[in-house]
Design an enzyme around this catalytic site. Structure first.
Site, PDB file in Angstrom:
ATOM      1  CB  SER A 134      -0.971  -0.038   1.173  1.00 34.66           C
ATOM      2  OG  SER A 134      -2.004   0.902   1.014  1.00 34.66           O
ATOM      3  CG  ASP A 136      -4.298  -1.465   0.629  1.00 33.03           C
ATOM      4  OD1 ASP A 136      -3.486  -2.156   1.260  1.00 33.03           O
ATOM      5  OD2 ASP A 136      -4.346  -0.222   0.725  1.00 33.03           O
TER       6      ASP A 136
END
Length: 293
Positions: free
Chosen positions: A39, A152
């Site tokens: 991320s 993510d």
């Protein structure tokens, strides 16, 4: 020369702390020869590996809340934000290099929600890898690649330690952005924002954040999503650390800022630098003790 495999965790705007950690490592003469990130960790790590971090830092420290909002393009399909404006801006700091051509080995971790597994990007387009790794579910639209739907990396692995092992560096240093440790006493730069000293604004934010009344309130569904992700990622990070403990764990407390406080770059970067300095001081002191192996 001490070489470091650096693991950069997920955690939204707290990811700015990674910049401070990298700066402190370089200041002390450590050589970062491998990075894995999830991320926001993938974004900062990729920028560093592609030599775009300095320009990115200069941009983010100038951002206000209004600047952030102007970069968001809303949609009603598969995510709140398409993210095209934001990613077009990020492209100014990231050329479309192939990951395998970067100056140091780099891994960006995403999550394939169709097959329910991690995806490690170690080859191919750096931009596409980062775009997939930062596609927060319910916030940014996912990346669709043939049979995969990528979101993510923090959904399954908020602290990707294993991809760095093969580099055989002297140290594996992991930066956890979801620590429940208390924020240490630190000195922030003497800047001002809107006539209010930054230190005062930061302290006021922390006092408000720790208030039971305020901490139990959510302004929107986005806040609920972000706080749910924080809880999940905090628990997952502990499993990753227990499974493969790094040589040094640098812990950035969640109280530093909220997940979406992307207008707070200056102070969060400084928090990262000072938290890293404290952890490195302790590690280096242990290494100098008689009998240390």
């Amino acid at each position: 020369m001490t070489t470091v495999s650096l693991v950069l965790g997920s955690g939204g705007a707290r990811g700015y702390a990674h910049i401070g950690v990298i700066e402190e490592l370089e200041r002390r003469g450590y050589t970062i020869n491998c990075i894995a990130g999830s991320s926001m960790g993938a974004l900062i790590g990729g920028l560093y590996a592609a030599d775009g971090l300095e320009a990115y830092k200069a941009w983010v420290v100038s951002l206000s809340r209004l600047n952030i909002l102007s970069l968001l393009d809303l949609t009603f399909s598969m995510g709140a934000i398409r993210g095209e404006r934001l990613f077009n801006k990020l492209s100014e700091f990231l050329d479309d290099s192939a990951i395998e051509t970067l100056r140091i080995p780099f891994t960006a971790v995403a999550t394939d929600i169709v097959h329910q597994k991690e995806v490690w990007f170690q080859r191919g387009s750096l931009r596409e890898a980062i775009r997939a790794s930062i596609a927060v579910p319910g916030v940014f639209t996912p990346v669709i690649q043939e049979h995969r739907v990528l979101v993510d990396g923090g959904v399954l692995n908020p602290l990707p330690i294993i991809p760095t092992v093969a580099a055989r560096s002297d140290l594996i240093i992991a930066v956890d952005l979801n620590s429940k440790s208390l924020l240490p006493e630190i000195s922030l730069p003497d800047y001002s924002m809107g006539g209010i000293p930054l230190e005062d604004g930061f302290a006021a934010h922390q006092a408000q954040h720790r208030s039971p009344e305020e901490s139990s309130k959510f302004d929107s569904n986005l806040d609920i999503i972000m706080n749910s992700l924080e809880v999940m990622q905090g628990a997952l990070a502990q499993y990753k650390i227990a499974g493969y403990p790094p040589d040094l764990l640098i812990e950035v407390p969640t109280e530093v800022c909220q997940f979406h406080d992307f207008h707070r770059a200056t102070e969060v970067i400084e928090v990262g630098r000072q938290v890293a300095a404290k952890a490195l001081d302790e590690m280096e002191a242990r290494a100098q003790r008689p009998g240390h192996i």
